[in-house]
Design a protein around this motif. Sequence first.
Motif, mmCIF file in Angstrom:
data_model
loop_
_atom_site.group_PDB
_atom_site.id
_atom_site.type_symbol
_atom_site.label_atom_id
_atom_site.label_comp_id
_atom_site.label_asym_id
_atom_site.label_seq_id
_atom_site.Cartn_x
_atom_site.Cartn_y
_atom_site.Cartn_z
ATOM 1 N N LEU A 190 15.912 -14.257 -1.693
ATOM 2 C CA LEU A 190 14.723 -14.867 -2.273
ATOM 3 C C LEU A 190 13.559 -14.766 -1.300
ATOM 4 O O LEU A 190 13.747 -14.811 -0.080
ATOM 5 C CB LEU A 190 14.976 -16.335 -2.595
ATOM 6 C CG LEU A 190 16.178 -16.660 -3.481
ATOM 7 C CD1 LEU A 190 16.225 -18.165 -3.759
ATOM 8 C CD2 LEU A 190 16.143 -15.877 -4.765
ATOM 9 N N SER A 191 12.372 -14.633 -1.863
ATOM 10 C CA SER A 191 11.152 -14.588 -1.056
ATOM 11 C C SER A 191 10.204 -15.686 -1.513
ATOM 12 O O SER A 191 10.115 -15.983 -2.703
ATOM 13 C CB SER A 191 10.454 -13.238 -1.205
ATOM 14 O OG SER A 191 11.267 -12.182 -0.761
ATOM 15 N N CYS A 192 9.490 -16.250 -0.564
ATOM 16 C CA CYS A 192 8.458 -17.247 -0.844
ATOM 17 C C CYS A 192 7.199 -16.799 -0.108
ATOM 18 O O CYS A 192 7.137 -16.884 1.126
ATOM 19 C CB CYS A 192 8.893 -18.620 -0.377
ATOM 20 S SG CYS A 192 7.586 -19.879 -0.481
ATOM 21 N N ALA A 193 6.234 -16.333 -0.877
ATOM 22 C CA ALA A 193 4.983 -15.862 -0.287
ATOM 23 C C ALA A 193 3.948 -16.971 -0.344
ATOM 24 O O ALA A 193 3.651 -17.493 -1.422
ATOM 25 C CB ALA A 193 4.486 -14.628 -1.027
ATOM 26 N N ALA A 194 3.418 -17.323 0.812
ATOM 27 C CA ALA A 194 2.415 -18.383 0.902
ATOM 28 C C ALA A 194 1.027 -17.785 1.057
ATOM 29 O O ALA A 194 0.843 -16.771 1.732
ATOM 30 C CB ALA A 194 2.726 -19.296 2.078
#
Length: 115
Positions: A20-24
Motif C-alpha cells: 500500500l502507498s500513502c501519498a501526502a
Amino acid sequence: QVQLVESGGGLVQTGGSLKLSCAASGNTSTINVIAWFRQAPGKKRELVASISKGGNTGYVNSVKGRFTISRDNAKNTVYLQMNSLKPGDTAVYYCNAETLWRDYWGQGTQVTVSS
C-alpha cells in the motif's frame, strides 16, 4: 492542510503480498507521524503500523513480522508492505497523518484476502 491518497489495495490469496502507498501533499512539513489503520466490517478501526518523522516505527502485535512500514521523504509517500496475508487482514486500510493541530485521513483502500 494535508491531503492523503492511498493506493495499492486489491484482492489476494492467503499467503500473498500487497504494498500500500500513502501519498501526502499540502503542508507536509507539519506531519509528525503517519500511520496505517484498518477497519473490518462490524469492527472498530484499529492502528496497524506507524512511522514518526524521525523514522521510529511501531506495529500492532498481529502484523509484526509480516508487515513493514517505510517512507520515501523525497516523494512524501509512506508504504505498507504486507506479506503472508491472512483472511483476518481483510479490511479497508486508511492512512492517517498526525500534526500538532489535528489528524488527517485518506479515503481508504480495500484489501481482501481470500482463503
